[in-house]
Design an enzyme around this catalytic site. Sequence first.
Site, PDB file in Angstrom:
ATOM      1  N   ARG A 251     -10.491 -11.356   1.902  1.00  0.00           N
ATOM      2  CA  ARG A 251     -11.391 -12.364   1.335  1.00  0.00           C
ATOM      3  C   ARG A 251     -10.754 -13.748   1.365  1.00  0.00           C
ATOM      4  NH1 ARG A 251     -11.523  -8.993  -4.130  1.00  0.00           N
ATOM      5  NH2 ARG A 251     -11.222  -7.365  -2.579  1.00  0.00           N
TER       6      ARG A 251
ATOM      7  N   LYS B 103       0.832  -1.198   0.000  1.00  0.00           N
ATOM      8  CA  LYS B 103       0.000   0.000   0.000  1.00  0.00           C
ATOM      9  C   LYS B 103       0.872   1.256   0.000  1.00  0.00           C
ATOM     10  CE  LYS B 103      -3.885  -1.829   2.728  1.00  0.00           C
ATOM     11  NZ  LYS B 103      -4.953  -1.605   1.733  1.00  0.00           N
TER      12      LYS B 103
HETATM   13  N1  BES Z   1      -8.099  -3.719   4.570  1.00  0.00           N
HETATM   14  C1  BES Z   1      -8.271  -3.297   3.239  1.00  0.00           C
HETATM   15  C2  BES Z   1      -9.556  -2.516   3.018  1.00  0.00           C
HETATM   16  C3  BES Z   1      -9.662  -1.176   3.694  1.00  0.00           C
HETATM   17  C4  BES Z   1      -9.384  -0.022   2.973  1.00  0.00           C
HETATM   18  C5  BES Z   1     -10.091  -1.057   4.995  1.00  0.00           C
HETATM   19  C6  BES Z   1      -9.503   1.214   3.574  1.00  0.00           C
HETATM   20  C7  BES Z   1     -10.217   0.186   5.612  1.00  0.00           C
HETATM   21  C8  BES Z   1      -9.923   1.310   4.885  1.00  0.00           C
HETATM   22  C9  BES Z   1      -8.298  -4.502   2.291  1.00  0.00           C
HETATM   23  O1  BES Z   1      -7.537  -5.582   2.696  1.00  0.00           O
HETATM   24  C10 BES Z   1      -7.739  -4.058   0.990  1.00  0.00           C
HETATM   25  O2  BES Z   1      -6.594  -3.724   0.953  1.00  0.00           O
HETATM   26  N2  BES Z   1      -8.566  -4.071  -0.053  1.00  0.00           N
HETATM   27  C11 BES Z   1      -8.130  -3.663  -1.350  1.00  0.00           C
HETATM   28  C12 BES Z   1      -8.626  -4.663  -2.354  1.00  0.00           C
HETATM   29  C13 BES Z   1      -8.089  -4.455  -3.743  1.00  0.00           C
HETATM   30  C14 BES Z   1      -6.620  -4.744  -3.776  1.00  0.00           C
HETATM   31  C15 BES Z   1      -8.826  -5.371  -4.683  1.00  0.00           C
HETATM   32  C16 BES Z   1      -8.710  -2.286  -1.622  1.00  0.00           C
HETATM   33  O3  BES Z   1      -9.847  -2.037  -1.227  1.00  0.00           O
HETATM   34  O4  BES Z   1      -8.005  -1.457  -2.166  1.00  0.00           O
HETATM   35 MN    MN Z   2      -5.527  -5.425   2.021  1.00  0.00          MN
END
Ligand code: BES
Ligand code: MN
Length: 500
Positions: A354, A280
């Site tokens: 997921r 990230k």
């Molecule tokens: N934990 C994150 C989702 C999240 C984002 C929670 C912002 C709280 C605040 C999750 O694991 C994630 O990183 N999701 C990705 C999925 C994508 C790579 C398909 C996302 O939402 O960017």
């Molecule tokens: Mn994630």
Amino acid sequence: MNVARKSKQMDVFEGDCKSVDTDLLVVPAFEGEIAGLSEWSQATGGEIERVAASKEIGGKIYELFLTPIVAGGYRAHRLAVVGLGPSTDFTIDRARRAASAVGLQARHKKIGRVAWVARPPIDSPEMLQAIAEGVTLAEFDSGVYKTFGHDAFEIRDLAVVVNSGARSAAVRAIERGRIIGEWCNVARRLDNEPGNALTTMVFADRLAEIADGDGLTVRILDEKELAKLGMGMLLGVGQGSHNPPRMVVIRHEPSGAAKSPVLGLVGKGITFDTGGISIKPAENMERMKDDMAGGAAVASAMRAIAELKAPIRVVAVIPIAENMPGGHAIRPGDVLKSASGKTVEVLNTDAEGRLILGDALWYAQQLGATHLVDIATLTGAINVALGRVASGLFGTPPEFVELVRKIAEQAGDRCWIMPLFEEYKDQLRSEIADMVNTGGRPGGAITAALFLREFTGGLPWAHLDIAGTAWAEDTRPFMPKGPTGVGVRTLIELAFSEFR
Ligand code: BES
Ligand code: MN
Ligand code: ZN
């Protein structure tokens, strides 16, 4: 950190407010109703009617007006009128939020003793429970790591004044509300813990502590047991971290409960989400310490379910891992084999929630769940779709999902039902495995939910995406910045509902 619940009494007085020994009597009032509070106004030397006439207060929601009590032989020193907004907009959740707003302001003003006057319509058991929840939520203190300059002022004495004859029902409702509010606060405390303190093993131990009592049974599965069960997705996500993955299982099996239904609760427990190799951006990454909010909500709810003696069987499964990059981490393109046997091509290691939930949903079925509810900070996409105002709700069949929605609404965890149209499934097609773990940006929250559905075995299932609602980004009158405890109350009330 400790997860012990802070337990308090809330006194219930019956009848005359004059005899209540408190620092602040709180009188709730609707918009336009304040000028008519003449009896209360008399106690304040006419002040309430004066400020109503000058429009200094009008009864807008969360509006609070404090004034001394100067007449009428009250033991209380001051009176507060709190606005409830227009009576036509009134809901149970507005009562809860107004009570939170009063609690937060009382703490801010260092008022140690507060008594809430339960005037109609805030005198039904549901309303009184909501008031007790709201006031209790206001007791949450987030400054646990501060060594100076922190004032964790607590309200010492809380009371509710009810009509004569209503005391015993009120005592029950308020006790229920306090227990629920206190378990919400335990979940919030865990959400606040940083990733270095709340490692996977520590988190598992904390959840086991939460589940230690009221007849619950708890088991922590370690990486060897997870391997035996074939949980390739949970192990895959966990393999980049020095902190090994875990799975916590909590059961509520009251004697005499019917064999079926068995409510299966599943909560995402990523103690920190860096994104893994698909790392990230640095900005706001610290927020990813609360990527275990779903897991904390499930464990806290389980304890409340047991303490309040829900008459049905409930099994909770909380998969725990830390999503880190490193020499052992999974790579984009890797294929993982789930415990259910399905294979997954990991296109993005940041779509980890997921993966661990898929194995947990499968395991909940092995343990006998007949209905599944999962809760997870799953996608940034739900934040784009619904903002911070509502959680995304998905699932099947529609009647079950609608029931969860209604319960959540009354519990103050507002949700919006999202579609699961079959066309979205095309986005999960893989060239080499059964599916990929991300469908890309379009409809990102929906494709994540469809991925989970592959592991529900066709059971009734509801999925709450709380990525936008688990953390308050700014302070509101009823909720400070920080962890909200979203979902805890919904899961508890679900165990008392007729969902079968
Ligand atoms: N934990 C994150 C989702 C999240 C984002 C929670 C912002 C709280 C605040 C999750 O694991 C994630 O990183 N999701 C990705 C999925 C994508 C790579 C398909 C996302 O939402 O960017
Ligand atoms: Mn994630
Ligand atoms: Zn995550």
